[in-house]
Design an enzyme around this catalytic site. Structure first.
Site, PDB file in Angstrom:
ATOM      1  CB  CYS A  97      -1.136  -0.243   1.327  1.00  0.00           C
ATOM      2  SG  CYS A  97      -2.428  -1.016   1.316  1.00  0.00           S
ATOM      3  CB  CYS A 132      11.219   5.625  -9.762  1.00  0.00           C
ATOM      4  SG  CYS A 132      11.968   4.266  -8.515  1.00  0.00           S
TER       5      CYS A 132
END
Length: 334
Positions: A114, A287
């Protein structure tokens, strides 16, 4: 749906107990502060009749499942990611355990939790309520419908569906006829990942193929020629980006998208001209957290030299969130 803003800085267990007491003060709530581990899991599980697994990482799921099998307790397991949720009841009335379905853990770099992928709170709330329902059904003797089926919830489509599970495996390592797992083990070593729901830190590249955000800042300040490649999804780039970065999503690199590779080749050639073709061009990959960038570097290292020339690819450790915390405090964090 359980925690509010007031819980910030408090352990989740204590925040949950406080919220539940406000709902029903007649129930006894016992919060255990600290991470569940092999030394404590079996002792805790044996004290209770039913276990509900709401964890967010693979090592803990194996740990809790094995502990429930060894203690002879049913396990009501729920999970949620992005807009999807799942519910299964393991080790109940002859049904399979977690290892029956997943004998071996997935590669650490293939797992999204998550913290990395995000989750809508409503989805976890729906799955959590379904877990509570199954706990009540088992406790009352009504039994569960999900010891032989997996419930899958698609919030985007608003659909539930049941998938029939394989039966308990006679050769399962923990609940089979001749189990090889008879005590709890080192599940972080078994899974190759940390037992935490925090952002993962993968180590897919050797140190020589990685640089820190401080080192990259020095390259920028010295105006060293290079290409900065941002491999995040477009939705994340729309939130924030470094203006000089070239954007090609990791998914495009993985599928060897011709248009994207041609664009990258063009930018590399343009940068190579700035160096008078005397040196190799460095491609630094970034990223959000420094995980997908490592995957991208591996792909770039396999590109044919006859097309891309001599390209030296390295990833930036910690990604843009490290940039925000260590270099530019005004850079958005998300």
């Amino acid at each position: 749906v359980l925690h509010g803003e007031a819980r910030r800085g408090r352990p989740k267990a204590r925040s949950a107990a406080a919220a539940l007491r406000r709902l029903n003060s007649a129930v006894q709530y016992v919060p255990y502060r600290g991470a569940l581990g092999p030394r404590s899991a079996l002792r805790l599980v044996r004290q209770y009749d039913i276990v509900a697994d709401c964890s967010d990482n693979v090592p803990t799921r194996y740990l809790v499942s094995d502990a429930c099998v060894l203690a002879g307790k049913p396990l009501v397991s729920g999970s949620a990611l992005r807009l999807e949720g799942q519910l299964v009841v393991y080790n109940y009335r002859g049904g399979p355990c977690y290892r029956c379905l997943f004998p071996q853990p997935p590669p650490p770099d293939s797992v999204t939790n998550c913290a990395d992928g995000g989750v809508l709170g409503v989805v976890t709330g729906i799955i959590g309520c379904m877990q509570a329902l199954e706990v009540l059904k088992i406790a009352s003797g009504m039994g569960s419908s999900f010891n032989q089926h997996m419930l899958m919830f698609d919030a985007l489509e608003g659909r539930f569906r049941n998938i029939k599970l394989r039966p308990k495996k006679p050769d399962c390592a923990v609940c089979g006829d001749n189990p090889s797992v008879t005590c709890l083990q080192d599940y972080e070593a078994f899974c190759g990942s940390s037992a935490t729901d925090k952002c993962r830190t993968l180590q897919l590249l050797p140190s020589k193929d990685r640089i820190s955000v401080q080192q990259y800042k020095e390259l920028l300040d010295e105006q060293v020629p290079h290409v900065l490649l941002d491999v995040r999804p477009q939705v994340e780039v729309d939130i924030c980006r470094l203006e000089h970065a070239v954007h090609i999503p990791l998914s495009k690199l993985e599928e060897k998208n011709e248009e994207s590779l041609q664009y990258l080749q063009k930018r590399i050639c343009e940068e190579k001209q700035r160096t008078d073709d005397q040196a190799s061009v460095h491609v630094y990959v970034v990223c959000k957290l420094g995980n997908d960038s490592q995957k991208a570097v591996k792909i770039l290292q396999e590109l044919p030299a006859e097309e891309f020339g001599s390209v030296l690819a390295k990833d930036i450790k910690g990604g843009l969130m490290a940039w925000a915390t260590k270099i530019d405090s005004t850079f958005p964090q998300y």
